[in-house]
Design an enzyme around this catalytic site. Structure first.
Site, PDB file in Angstrom:
ATOM      1  N   LYS A   5       0.809  -1.228   0.000  1.00  0.00           N
ATOM      2  CA  LYS A   5       0.000   0.000   0.000  1.00  0.00           C
ATOM      3  C   LYS A   5       0.836   1.269   0.000  1.00  0.00           C
ATOM      4  CE  LYS A   5      -0.745   0.020   4.973  1.00  0.00           C
ATOM      5  NZ  LYS A   5      -1.410  -0.780   5.998  1.00  0.00           N
ATOM      6  N   ARG A  99      -7.884  -1.202  16.763  1.00  0.00           N
ATOM      7  CA  ARG A  99      -8.263  -0.833  15.403  1.00  0.00           C
ATOM      8  C   ARG A  99      -9.248  -1.918  14.991  1.00  0.00           C
ATOM      9  NH1 ARG A  99      -4.128   0.261  10.454  1.00  0.00           N
ATOM     10  NH2 ARG A  99      -4.768  -1.845   9.883  1.00  0.00           N
TER      11      ARG A  99
HETATM   12  C1  PLP Z   1      -0.554  -1.604   6.502  1.00  0.00           C
HETATM   13  C2  PLP Z   1      -0.902  -2.890   7.101  1.00  0.00           C
HETATM   14  C3  PLP Z   1       0.098  -3.846   7.341  1.00  0.00           C
HETATM   15  C4  PLP Z   1       1.555  -3.596   7.057  1.00  0.00           C
HETATM   16  O1  PLP Z   1       2.124  -2.816   8.065  1.00  0.00           O
HETATM   17  P1  PLP Z   1       3.699  -2.520   8.109  1.00  0.00           P
HETATM   18  O2  PLP Z   1       3.899  -1.857   9.404  1.00  0.00           O
HETATM   19  O3  PLP Z   1       4.011  -1.656   6.940  1.00  0.00           O
HETATM   20  O4  PLP Z   1       4.391  -3.845   8.013  1.00  0.00           O
HETATM   21  C5  PLP Z   1      -0.301  -5.058   7.883  1.00  0.00           C
HETATM   22  N1  PLP Z   1      -1.595  -5.317   8.172  1.00  0.00           N
HETATM   23  C6  PLP Z   1      -2.579  -4.432   7.964  1.00  0.00           C
HETATM   24  C7  PLP Z   1      -3.971  -4.784   8.310  1.00  0.00           C
HETATM   25  C8  PLP Z   1      -2.259  -3.187   7.423  1.00  0.00           C
HETATM   26  O5  PLP Z   1      -3.250  -2.298   7.209  1.00  0.00           O
END
Ligand code: PLP
Length: 330
Positions: A5, A99
């Site tokens: 992302k 969250r």
């Molecule tokens: C963005 C995201 C991740 C990745 O997080 P990082 O800290 O970049 O490894 C993993 N799980 C979810 C649900 C996310 O939204």
């Protein structure tokens, strides 16, 4: 899972993740997944978020999605039926970060109701920590996830294959724990892209922290006082700024601004100090480095800054391909 992302599902970066061994590619935006599919990337795609109104495209473009709401699952099942396929889901469990997640007490009932949906197949459970509440992955919450897996398997015999313990914040726990338990998956963005674990933002041994470089152009370079003159009111963003007099300084302006990046997330490679930013200008104390108009300055980016820079249509993205593995090791 490689998480794409922050680079908006940029195909050349995602290909590198797959070459590096990522078994799934996960993104929080269905538009990014659609873009990767159109670019011909073939892997299993995971949607890290499920907006209700996008259920139809989620079913069409994502193989797996993370879920916590029955209404969304009903919609996904409806569209999966229409497409004549099964949609796979990972049920997210709330383990304290507040969250996304179904509360552990509600998990059995949630799974029971999900199983009754004809075109939904539960393939795993997962949790997300260190995002909103800053809660660290530790033996206690990771073991809870492992135990929930055992409880669910005993009750429903689903043969779940994915027990997803979290994100880049799980690195320290994973390296130090003696009991990984049932956890067999992480969703990793920042650690792959920037080489950092995310609890303390320390470098992961062997990884490169400068894979992304932001290059900006100097558009003004002058000696100026460090204290603004005239009566002080609000700045461009409604704040009343406060300054310290440091005498006359060599200052430069670079052609980037709040519309492109978060100035606080930039780190100069040669000690330049960022003083502030408006929409289209970043003001820098050049520490008497002899920077001229037209010169280029380079910055490392933190995750938020990378996300913003990749999203800005005004920043040109250039990819440098490196097949020489001896060079990549450095
Ligand atoms: C963005 C995201 C991740 C990745 O997080 P990082 O800290 O970049 O490894 C993993 N799980 C979810 C649900 C996310 O939204």
């Amino acid at each position: 899972m490689g998480v794409s992302k922050a680079v908006l599902g940029e195909p050349s970066i995602v290909k590198a993740m797959i070459q590096g061994g990522a078994r799934f590619i996960a993104d929080s935006r269905i538009e990014n997944i659609e873009k990767m599919r159109v670019a011909g990337i073939s892997t299993e795609f995971v949607l890290l978020r499920t907006p209700l109104s996008q259920a139809e495209s989620v079913v069409r473009s994502a193989d797996i999605s993370l879920n916590t709401e029955l209404d969304t699952l009903k919609k996904l099942s409806y569209y999966a039926k229409a497409c004549n396929k099964n949609h796979q889901v990972i049920v997210m469990v709330e383990l304290g970060d507040l969250r996304e997640g179904v509360l552990p007490l509600d998990l059995s009932e949630f799974i029971r109701q999900t199983i009754s949906l004809s075109h939904i197949k539960i393939v795993g459970i997962g949790c997300n920590l260190a995002c909103y509440g800053g809660v660290k992955p530790a033996d206690k919450n990771m073991h809870e996830l492992s135990e929930l897996f055992d409880i669910i398997e005993n009750e429903f015999h689903l043969g779940l294959t994915i027990i997803s313990g979290g994100n880049s914040a799980n690195y320290e726990w994973y390296k130090s724990t003696k009991h990984v338990g049932n956890i067999n998956n992480f969703r990793l963005g920042e650690s792959i892209l920037l080489g950092l674990e995310t609890v303390n933002r320390t470098t992961i041994p062997g990884l490169h922290t400068g894979a992304f470089q932001l290059v900006a152009e100097v558009i003004e370079s002058k000696k100026k006082p460090s204290l603004p003159f005239g009566e002080i009111g609000q700045d461009a963003f409604g704040k009343v700024p406060i300054f310290k007099d440091q005498g006359i300084r060599q200052r430069v302006i670079i052609a980037l601004g709040k519309q492109d990046i978060l100035a606080s997330g930039l780190k100069s490679n040669n000690g330049l100090k960022i003083l502030g930013a408006s929409s289209d200008h970043i003001i820098i104390d050049s520490k008497n480095k002899n920077l001229q108009v037209g010169d280029e300055v380079k910055f490392n980016l933190d995750y938020g800054c990378l996300l913003a820079a990749m999203t800005s249509p005004f920043i040109r993205k250039r990819f440098i391909y490196c097949n020489d593995h001896s060079r990549m090791d450095h």
